[in-house]
Design a protein around this motif. Structure first.
Motif, PDB file in Angstrom:
ATOM      1  N   THR A 152       0.831  -1.200   0.000  1.00  0.00           N
ATOM      2  CA  THR A 152       0.000   0.000   0.000  1.00  0.00           C
ATOM      3  C   THR A 152       0.866   1.250   0.000  1.00  0.00           C
ATOM      4  N   LEU A 153       1.978   1.209   0.737  1.00  0.00           N
ATOM      5  CA  LEU A 153       2.903   2.339   0.742  1.00  0.00           C
ATOM      6  C   LEU A 153       3.415   2.616  -0.673  1.00  0.00           C
ATOM      7  N   GLY A 154       3.855   1.556  -1.358  1.00  0.00           N
ATOM      8  CA  GLY A 154       4.309   1.726  -2.738  1.00  0.00           C
ATOM      9  C   GLY A 154       3.192   2.162  -3.659  1.00  0.00           C
ATOM     10  N   GLY A 155       1.992   1.604  -3.450  1.00  0.00           N
ATOM     11  CA  GLY A 155       0.854   1.944  -4.300  1.00  0.00           C
ATOM     12  C   GLY A 155       0.400   3.382  -4.138  1.00  0.00           C
ATOM     13  N   MET A 186      -1.998   0.549 -10.732  1.00  0.00           N
ATOM     14  CA  MET A 186      -2.401   1.087  -9.436  1.00  0.00           C
ATOM     15  C   MET A 186      -3.569   0.353  -8.783  1.00  0.00           C
ATOM     16  N   SER A 187      -4.173  -0.587  -9.492  1.00  0.00           N
ATOM     17  CA  SER A 187      -5.384  -1.226  -8.976  1.00  0.00           C
ATOM     18  C   SER A 187      -5.142  -2.550  -8.257  1.00  0.00           C
ATOM     19  N   VAL A 188      -3.924  -3.069  -8.291  1.00  0.00           N
ATOM     20  CA  VAL A 188      -3.703  -4.430  -7.796  1.00  0.00           C
ATOM     21  C   VAL A 188      -2.722  -4.525  -6.635  1.00  0.00           C
ATOM     22  N   PHE A 189      -2.235  -3.371  -6.119  1.00  0.00           N
ATOM     23  CA  PHE A 189      -1.181  -3.469  -5.096  1.00  0.00           C
ATOM     24  C   PHE A 189      -1.683  -4.082  -3.795  1.00  0.00           C
ATOM     25  N   TYR A 190      -2.908  -3.747  -3.363  1.00  0.00           N
ATOM     26  CA  TYR A 190      -3.366  -4.285  -2.083  1.00  0.00           C
ATOM     27  C   TYR A 190      -3.668  -5.783  -2.175  1.00  0.00           C
TER      28      TYR A 190
END
Length: 401
Positions: free
Chosen positions: A145-148, A267-271
């Motif tokens: 999440t931090l990276g996203g 950006m939609s798949v990081f979590y």
């Protein structure tokens, strides 16, 4: 029968409870960087810099970050995460003031370089701060999440900058960056300290960087190699998409739409990727991400039209998206309790070297052979990274505590 309070399960940890102090600075810092990146080269040109020098000045952000990773570790270890983030944000503000009022190209170059220096300190301190705030069983979700959120900020930044550029000229982008980075520093200043008392007191008994490098040389030379390869792969993809779009004869509008769609998938798949890493193990994201990025780049030269190019680009974006927190997560898992910040500084240095050499390798092979050969060769780095991850990434999730 009522369960005694001493035997009840503790309240589950929730990222939402720390969302603002943990991720607010990251998204604002990303917005700041995203706002200034499109205008640096144009500002240099306005100051009569050549095209080549303008490109070099843009690269000074990455160079500033690269040379500052070890000093950033020493600063964070000495002064703590919170004060380091506030200091880095303050340095960013001063650096952007230099850019705004630059009357000579070297004044602009100094400001841009210092932005990279500040970013190195800020990002390292942000990672270690989050590692203190989040239990190990949620580490991958938190770092992904931090990276996203940083990527979201970088995506939003140019649009925010464009709005003010319309009224103030190129300086508008820097003013947006200044406001965003000042906001990141303010949130960091008001955020609670996350390091437990024993960790804060241990900062006085910190090992030397060279000792950490020697004691963990095997990790740096094995798993670190995978991080270097995947970082080179990720930085090269940003060059490949626009270059291959141009190779196919696509207009600027079509190329921009494809780039935007790739960013949206990214950006939609990081979590979800972080959740998979926490529940099933890091290998379940590290391996697929390297393979997907590598294979999609190797197949890109086979695309002869918009449809196949878009398909391979979206696969590339998906692979990059799920890898959002992989570098930070694997580094956090491997870091020792004593000398953790110094270890992460070396880890970031390895990743930044990969980020720097990826586009250079692509340019070199393209100059010697062709763009198609260069893109395919960069894709093989993904296969190399996948082999390293298969051999060295642990199969089991990190134990909760």
């Amino acid at each position: 029968m009522t369960t005694p309070s001493s035997e009840r399960s503790p309240t589950p940890f929730s990222l939402r409870k720390i969302a603002v102090p943990a991720f607010g600075p990251s998204i604002l810092y990303g917005i700041g960087n995203g706002a200034i990146l499109p205008v640096i080269a144009l500002s240099a040109r306005e100051l009569d810099a050549s095209v080549a020098l303008s490109g070099l000045i843009v690269s000074l952000i990455g160079i500033g970050s690269l040379v500052s990773n070890i000093p950033a570790a020493l600063i964070t270890s000495r002064y703590g995460e919170k004060r380091s983030m506030v200091g880095a944000a303050a340095l960013s503000v001063v650096s952007l003031v230099l850019c705004i009022f630059a009357v000579h190209v070297w004044m602009l170059a100094t400001g841009v370089f210092l932005v990279g220096v500040a970013a190195s300190v800020f990002l390292l301190a942000r990672q270690t701060y989050l590692m203190d705030a989040v239990p190990a069983y949620m580490r991958a979700r938190a770092l992904s999440t931090l990276g996203g959120t940083n990527r979201i900020g970088v995506f939003v930044g140019p649009f925010a900058g464009a709005a003010l550029i319309h009224f103030l000229g190129l300086q508008g982008g820097y003013w947006i960056g200044l406001a965003a980075m000042a906001g990141a520093g303010l949130i960091a200043l008001l955020a609670p300290e996350m390091a437990p008392p024993q960790r804060r007191s241990d900062r006085h008994a910190k090992p030397r960087v060279q000792d950490i490098a020697r004691d963990h040389a095997k990790t740096f030379l094995t798993l670190g190699l995978g991080i270097l390869l995947v970082s080179a792969l990720r930085s090269s993809r940003q060059v490949v998409v626009p270059l291959w779009a141009d190779h196919l004869g696509l207009g600027a509008t079509a190329a921009s739409v494809i780039y935007g769609l790739v960013a949206a998938v990214d950006m939609s798949v990081f979590y979800p990727a972080g959740t998979v890493m926490d529940r099933f193990g890091r290998i379940w994201v590290a391996l697929p991400s390297a393979l997907l990025m590598g294979l999609s780049l190797m197949l890109t030269p086979l695309s002869t039209g918009v449809t196949t190019f878009l398909l391979f680009s979206l696969i590339l974006g998906f692979g990059n998206g799920i890898s959002s927190g992989i570098v930070m997560t694997l580094g956090a898992d491997a870091a020792p309790a004593q000398g953790r910040t110094e270890f992460l500084g070396i880890w970031r240095l390895i990743a930044d070297i990969g980020n720097s050499v990826g586009p250079v390798i692509l340019a070199g092979i393209t100059a010697i052979a062709s763009l198609a050969v260069g893109v395919s060769a960069i894709g093989t780095l993904g296969l190399g990274a996948a082999a390293v991850f298969w051999k060295w990434v642990p199969r089991k999730p990190t134990a909760s505590h």
